[in-house]
Design an enzyme around this catalytic site. Structure first.
Site, mmCIF file in Angstrom:
data_model
loop_
_atom_site.group_PDB
_atom_site.id
_atom_site.type_symbol
_atom_site.label_atom_id
_atom_site.label_comp_id
_atom_site.label_asym_id
_atom_site.label_seq_id
_atom_site.Cartn_x
_atom_site.Cartn_y
_atom_site.Cartn_z
ATOM 1 N N LYS A 122 -38.903 -1.974 -63.970
ATOM 2 C CA LYS A 122 -40.359 -1.859 -64.135
ATOM 3 C C LYS A 122 -41.069 -2.937 -63.325
ATOM 4 O O LYS A 122 -42.097 -2.681 -62.689
ATOM 5 C CB LYS A 122 -40.730 -1.977 -65.622
ATOM 6 N N VAL A 140 -43.985 2.516 -65.872
ATOM 7 C CA VAL A 140 -44.193 1.164 -66.417
ATOM 8 C C VAL A 140 -45.206 1.271 -67.557
ATOM 9 O O VAL A 140 -46.329 1.708 -67.340
ATOM 10 C CB VAL A 140 -44.749 0.194 -65.341
ATOM 11 N N ASP A 152 -33.599 -2.566 -67.222
ATOM 12 C CA ASP A 152 -34.722 -1.634 -67.321
ATOM 13 C C ASP A 152 -36.058 -2.373 -67.093
ATOM 14 O O ASP A 152 -36.942 -1.864 -66.395
ATOM 15 C CB ASP A 152 -34.696 -0.975 -68.708
ATOM 16 N N LYS A 178 -37.611 6.199 -63.306
ATOM 17 C CA LYS A 178 -37.830 4.999 -62.465
ATOM 18 C C LYS A 178 -36.876 4.941 -61.273
ATOM 19 O O LYS A 178 -37.163 4.283 -60.276
ATOM 20 C CB LYS A 178 -37.603 3.730 -63.306
ATOM 21 N N VAL A 196 -35.107 18.086 -69.250
ATOM 22 C CA VAL A 196 -35.741 18.656 -70.435
ATOM 23 C C VAL A 196 -35.164 17.963 -71.680
ATOM 24 O O VAL A 196 -34.726 18.571 -72.627
ATOM 25 C CB VAL A 196 -35.642 20.211 -70.394
ATOM 26 N N GLU A 220 -31.753 2.786 -75.454
ATOM 27 C CA GLU A 220 -31.019 3.837 -74.752
ATOM 28 C C GLU A 220 -29.753 4.102 -75.577
ATOM 29 O O GLU A 220 -29.365 3.250 -76.396
ATOM 30 C CB GLU A 220 -30.616 3.330 -73.356
ATOM 31 N N GLU A 242 -47.346 6.979 -63.181
ATOM 32 C CA GLU A 242 -47.986 6.073 -64.137
ATOM 33 C C GLU A 242 -47.052 5.678 -65.288
ATOM 34 O O GLU A 242 -47.054 4.532 -65.742
ATOM 35 C CB GLU A 242 -49.252 6.730 -64.700
ATOM 36 N N ALA A 257 -35.049 22.554 -65.295
ATOM 37 C CA ALA A 257 -33.634 22.293 -65.006
ATOM 38 C C ALA A 257 -33.097 21.187 -65.904
ATOM 39 O O ALA A 257 -33.804 20.232 -66.217
ATOM 40 C CB ALA A 257 -33.474 21.862 -63.548
HETATM 41 N N1 LIG Z 1 -38.602 8.064 -73.727
HETATM 42 C C1 LIG Z 1 -39.605 7.266 -73.384
HETATM 43 O O1 LIG Z 1 -40.338 6.737 -74.216
HETATM 44 C C2 LIG Z 1 -39.876 7.005 -71.926
HETATM 45 C C3 LIG Z 1 -40.960 6.206 -71.537
HETATM 46 C C4 LIG Z 1 -41.229 6.026 -70.156
HETATM 47 C C5 LIG Z 1 -40.379 6.581 -69.217
HETATM 48 N N2 LIG Z 1 -39.291 7.310 -69.654
HETATM 49 C C6 LIG Z 1 -38.396 7.867 -68.649
HETATM 50 O O2 LIG Z 1 -38.502 9.286 -68.689
HETATM 51 C C7 LIG Z 1 -37.264 9.873 -68.336
HETATM 52 C C8 LIG Z 1 -36.852 10.876 -69.414
HETATM 53 O O3 LIG Z 1 -36.679 10.202 -70.647
HETATM 54 P P1 LIG Z 1 -36.061 10.986 -71.898
HETATM 55 O O4 LIG Z 1 -36.201 10.072 -73.053
HETATM 56 O O5 LIG Z 1 -36.628 12.366 -71.967
HETATM 57 O O6 LIG Z 1 -34.519 11.090 -71.436
HETATM 58 P P2 LIG Z 1 -33.391 12.073 -71.983
HETATM 59 O O7 LIG Z 1 -33.744 12.574 -73.334
HETATM 60 O O8 LIG Z 1 -32.095 11.366 -71.751
HETATM 61 O O9 LIG Z 1 -33.468 13.340 -70.986
HETATM 62 C C9 LIG Z 1 -33.013 13.292 -69.672
HETATM 63 C C10 LIG Z 1 -32.959 14.725 -69.126
HETATM 64 O O10 LIG Z 1 -32.521 14.677 -67.777
HETATM 65 C C11 LIG Z 1 -31.546 15.707 -67.576
HETATM 66 N N3 LIG Z 1 -30.661 15.400 -66.455
HETATM 67 C C12 LIG Z 1 -29.695 14.456 -66.353
HETATM 68 N N4 LIG Z 1 -29.092 14.530 -65.140
HETATM 69 C C13 LIG Z 1 -29.706 15.538 -64.475
HETATM 70 C C14 LIG Z 1 -29.544 16.121 -63.184
HETATM 71 N N5 LIG Z 1 -28.628 15.658 -62.319
HETATM 72 N N6 LIG Z 1 -30.352 17.143 -62.824
HETATM 73 C C15 LIG Z 1 -31.301 17.624 -63.668
HETATM 74 N N7 LIG Z 1 -31.501 17.117 -64.921
HETATM 75 C C16 LIG Z 1 -30.705 16.091 -65.308
HETATM 76 C C17 LIG Z 1 -30.794 15.737 -68.893
HETATM 77 O O11 LIG Z 1 -30.083 16.950 -68.940
HETATM 78 P P3 LIG Z 1 -29.231 17.412 -70.241
HETATM 79 O O12 LIG Z 1 -30.305 17.848 -71.209
HETATM 80 O O13 LIG Z 1 -28.426 18.510 -69.722
HETATM 81 O O14 LIG Z 1 -28.480 16.210 -70.692
HETATM 82 C C18 LIG Z 1 -31.971 15.637 -69.865
HETATM 83 O O15 LIG Z 1 -32.542 16.908 -70.048
HETATM 84 C C19 LIG Z 1 -36.276 8.712 -68.157
HETATM 85 O O16 LIG Z 1 -36.165 8.402 -66.788
HETATM 86 C C20 LIG Z 1 -36.936 7.565 -68.911
HETATM 87 O O17 LIG Z 1 -36.571 6.281 -68.405
HETATM 88 C C21 LIG Z 1 -39.044 7.543 -70.956
#
Ligand SMILES: NC(=O)c1ccc[n+]([C@@H]2O[C@H](COP(=O)([O-])OP(=O)(O)OC[C@H]3O[C@@H](n4cnc5c(N)ncnc54)[C@H](OP(=O)(O)O)[C@@H]3O)[C@@H](O)[C@H]2O)c1
Length: 364
Positions: free
Chosen positions: A228, A155, A224, A130, A14, A213, A152, A46
């Site tokens: 992809k 990538v 990364d 990923k 989340v 990141e 989807e 979660a």
């Molecule tokens: N941001 C983008 O533009 C984008 C684009 C395409 C794909 N993605 C992919 O989408 C995913 C999410 O991106 P995001 O930007 O939302 O990342 P983020 O802000 O870092 O959020 C990651 C979430 O995962 C939770 N988490 C970490 N370890 C966990 C575990 N063991 N069990 C359950 N939850 C866990 C974290 O918990 P806490 O809140 O407790 O830290 C956090 O809520 C990533 O894999 C990213 O590569 C992102």
């Protein structure tokens, strides 16, 4: 009254994408009911050490509290309706059945067992993460072979790169080459260098804007982009492992283990190289780009000089570009271009995957 197909959703993660997804599910719920007869009920959310679970669905006010609390940096376990958990597999075990959709928007490998369990229960699986798909094929093939998997946004975010690759692969059309710029972050940095900004400054600016990141080495190492490329290659049916991909890092290998502050402080040492590459490229009417190139024999990810007038050379800022050269798309490729990152667009792509799975199961 419209008949409703209730679809329970388990949300793992989340962060930025997870919060945007909750808000979009709430904002578009009436639309999904009236348009498709599908009502999404989030039954569990979660984070890394906690969860909120409600088998009948978390209420709108609970979901809004979760979004606000997580945006403020809190943990789910601190909420009055939250609790501590250290393995999301337990939540899937408790809540997942064939009608459920398990959504992984974490950035961790630790969800893998939970996803395998979801598969065992015949639940739908949607990934923005990923990592589960980039494990060695021997491990990840149960996911790759699962028909109720959608990924989807792994990538190109919401740009339909995977759907396009799946359609091309399904036709049996010969895929000769796929190439493009798969990283909004590196795209931004390359454009900034082209405009005269020092490499070190471009990295810091991208970091300030939230494009990288938290540790920019994830982006600058090329890892990364390689992930992809691997997902795209496997989608095309190519049996490739991460170790088969030639990846060019934008910093010396020994910097990988330094504390982040030391790494950032040392970045200006790389500026001169980037200035000279930029000058060479401009003199030759070329542009410097971080390019992924996939053929059935070889996958490379790294810096390239491309003609300024080519689609890759004209690409600006954080946009992604993916070009498919195939039996029928050659010499002009089938090209997809658009915003390749951003939590809202990504969440929207994830939501589309969820709805498609829900519709497929309701018509089965
Ligand atoms: N941001 C983008 O533009 C984008 C684009 C395409 C794909 N993605 C992919 O989408 C995913 C999410 O991106 P995001 O930007 O939302 O990342 P983020 O802000 O870092 O959020 C990651 C979430 O995962 C939770 N988490 C970490 N370890 C966990 C575990 N063991 N069990 C359950 N939850 C866990 C974290 O918990 P806490 O809140 O407790 O830290 C956090 O809520 C990533 O894999 C990213 O590569 C992102």
């Amino acid at each position: 009254m419209t008949s409703q197909h209730l679809v329970p959703v388990i949300l793992l993660g989340v962060g930025g994408v997870g919060r945007a997804l909750i808000q979009q599910i709430l904002a578009r719920r009436d639309y999904h009911v009236s348009q498709y007869g599908v009502r999404l009920e989030i039954v569990a959310v979660a984070d890394r050490n906690g969860a909120c679970v409600a088998p009948q669905g978390l209420s709108e006010s609970e979901l809004r509290t979760i979004v606000e609390h997580k945006a403020g940096g809190g943990y789910l376990a601190d909420l009055s309706f939250g609790y501590y958990q250290h393995n999301v597999r337990d939540i899937v075990d408790l809540e997942a059945h064939a009608n459920t959709i398990v959504v992984d928007v974490t950035a961790t490998d630790n969800t893998f067992d939970a996803l395998l369990l979801a598969r065992e229960r015949r639940a739908g699986i949607v990934l923005a993460n990923k990592l589960p798909l980039t494990r060695p094929l021997e491990k990840s093939s149960p996911l790759w072979q699962y028909p109720r998997l959608r990924y989807e946004t792994t990538v190109g975010s919401a740009v339909p790169v995977i759907t396009t690759a799946q359609r091309l692969a399904a036709s049996g059309e010969r895929i000769e080459r796929v190439q493009g710029s798969f990283s909004g972050t590196l795209g931004y940095i390359m454009t900034a260098i082209e405009e005269g900004m020092a490499f070190s400054k471009a990295v810091l600016r991208a970091k300030e804007l939230g494009y990288t990141e938290p540790d920019p080495r994830e982006d600058l190492s090329g890892r990364d982009v390689a992930r992809k490329a691997l997902i795209l290659a496997r989608t095309l049916g190519w049996k490739v492992e991460m170790a088969d991909i030639r990846v060019q890092s934008l910093f010396p290998e020994e910097w990988a283990t330094w504390p982040l502050e030391d790494f950032l402080a040392e970045l200006p040492a790389l500026d001169a190289d980037f200035f000279s590459w930029r000058n060479v490229s401009q003199a030759r009417h070329e542009a410097l780009r971080y390019v992924a190139k996939l053929t059935p024999d070889q996958i490379t990810v790294g810096l390239e000089f491309v003609p300024q007038t080519s689609p890759l050379g004209r690409l600006q800022g954080t946009d992604n570009l993916v070009e498919f050269y195939t039996e029928y798309y050659d010499p002009q490729p089938l090209a997809l271009q658009g915003r390749g990152a951003g939590v809202e667009a990504t969440a929207s792509g994830v939501l589309s995957d969820i709805i498609q799975l829900a519709l497929a199961s309701s018509s089965a």
